[in-house]
Design a protein around this motif. Structure first.
Motif, mmCIF file in Angstrom:
data_model
loop_
_atom_site.group_PDB
_atom_site.id
_atom_site.type_symbol
_atom_site.label_atom_id
_atom_site.label_comp_id
_atom_site.label_asym_id
_atom_site.label_seq_id
_atom_site.Cartn_x
_atom_site.Cartn_y
_atom_site.Cartn_z
ATOM 1 N N ALA A 48 13.365 76.293 18.711
ATOM 2 C CA ALA A 48 12.522 77.055 19.640
ATOM 3 C C ALA A 48 11.102 77.254 19.112
ATOM 4 O O ALA A 48 10.134 77.131 19.862
ATOM 5 N N HIS A 89 10.281 80.641 27.510
ATOM 6 C CA HIS A 89 11.700 80.498 27.173
ATOM 7 C C HIS A 89 11.896 80.178 25.692
ATOM 8 O O HIS A 89 12.849 80.653 25.080
ATOM 9 N N HIS A 94 15.426 80.357 24.016
ATOM 10 C CA HIS A 94 16.142 79.529 24.991
ATOM 11 C C HIS A 94 15.584 78.107 24.960
ATOM 12 O O HIS A 94 14.897 77.679 25.883
ATOM 13 N N ASP A 96 16.978 75.202 25.355
ATOM 14 C CA ASP A 96 17.423 74.296 26.414
ATOM 15 C C ASP A 96 16.631 74.505 27.702
ATOM 16 O O ASP A 96 16.229 73.557 28.367
ATOM 17 N N GLU A 97 16.384 75.756 28.056
ATOM 18 C CA GLU A 97 15.603 76.051 29.263
ATOM 19 C C GLU A 97 14.146 75.642 29.054
ATOM 20 O O GLU A 97 13.493 75.142 29.964
#
Length: 114
Positions: A48, A89, A94, A96-97
């Motif tokens: 991330a 995100h 997050h 993946d998002e």
């Protein structure tokens, strides 16, 4: 492994776009795509913080390209929205998002380069 193949593909695309830069000043578009690809790869790998780092660089160049390419304004504006969502995100962890939004951004970036 995803990151290596994605980075390679983005590198090839960046090379293609950079060859157009001489004719159409697509330098910012090329930089936007390169960093977007790296953000996508890191997002897909679950990194991330690296997604955010490259997405922020992509956003910087996308905004510059938006100003430089009035005819492609609509697609670059959409790309900016998705890059900003990717960053949001990514900061929430997050990945993946964030990667999904970066894919959408890359599609709009491609369309803005035509």
């Amino acid at each position: 492994m995803k990151q290596v193949s994605t980075t390679f593909a983005v590198g090839i695309l960046a090379l293609f776009l950079s060859s157009q830069a001489l004719a159409s000043d697509a330098g910012h578009t090329s930089e936007t795509m390169e960093h977007a690809g790296q953000a996508l790869a890191h997002g897909e790998d679950g990194h991330a913080s690296e997604l955010v780092k490259h997405a922020e660089k992509s956003l910087h160049h996308a905004k510059a390209a938006e100003k430089a390419h009035a005819d492609a304004h609509k697609h670059m504006t959409e790309a900016i929205k998705h890059i900003e969502e990717s960053i949001k995100h990514g900061k929430m962890g997050h990945a993946d998002e964030g990667a999904k939004h970066m894919k959408e951004a890359m599609q709009h970036i491609r369309e803005s380069a035509h």
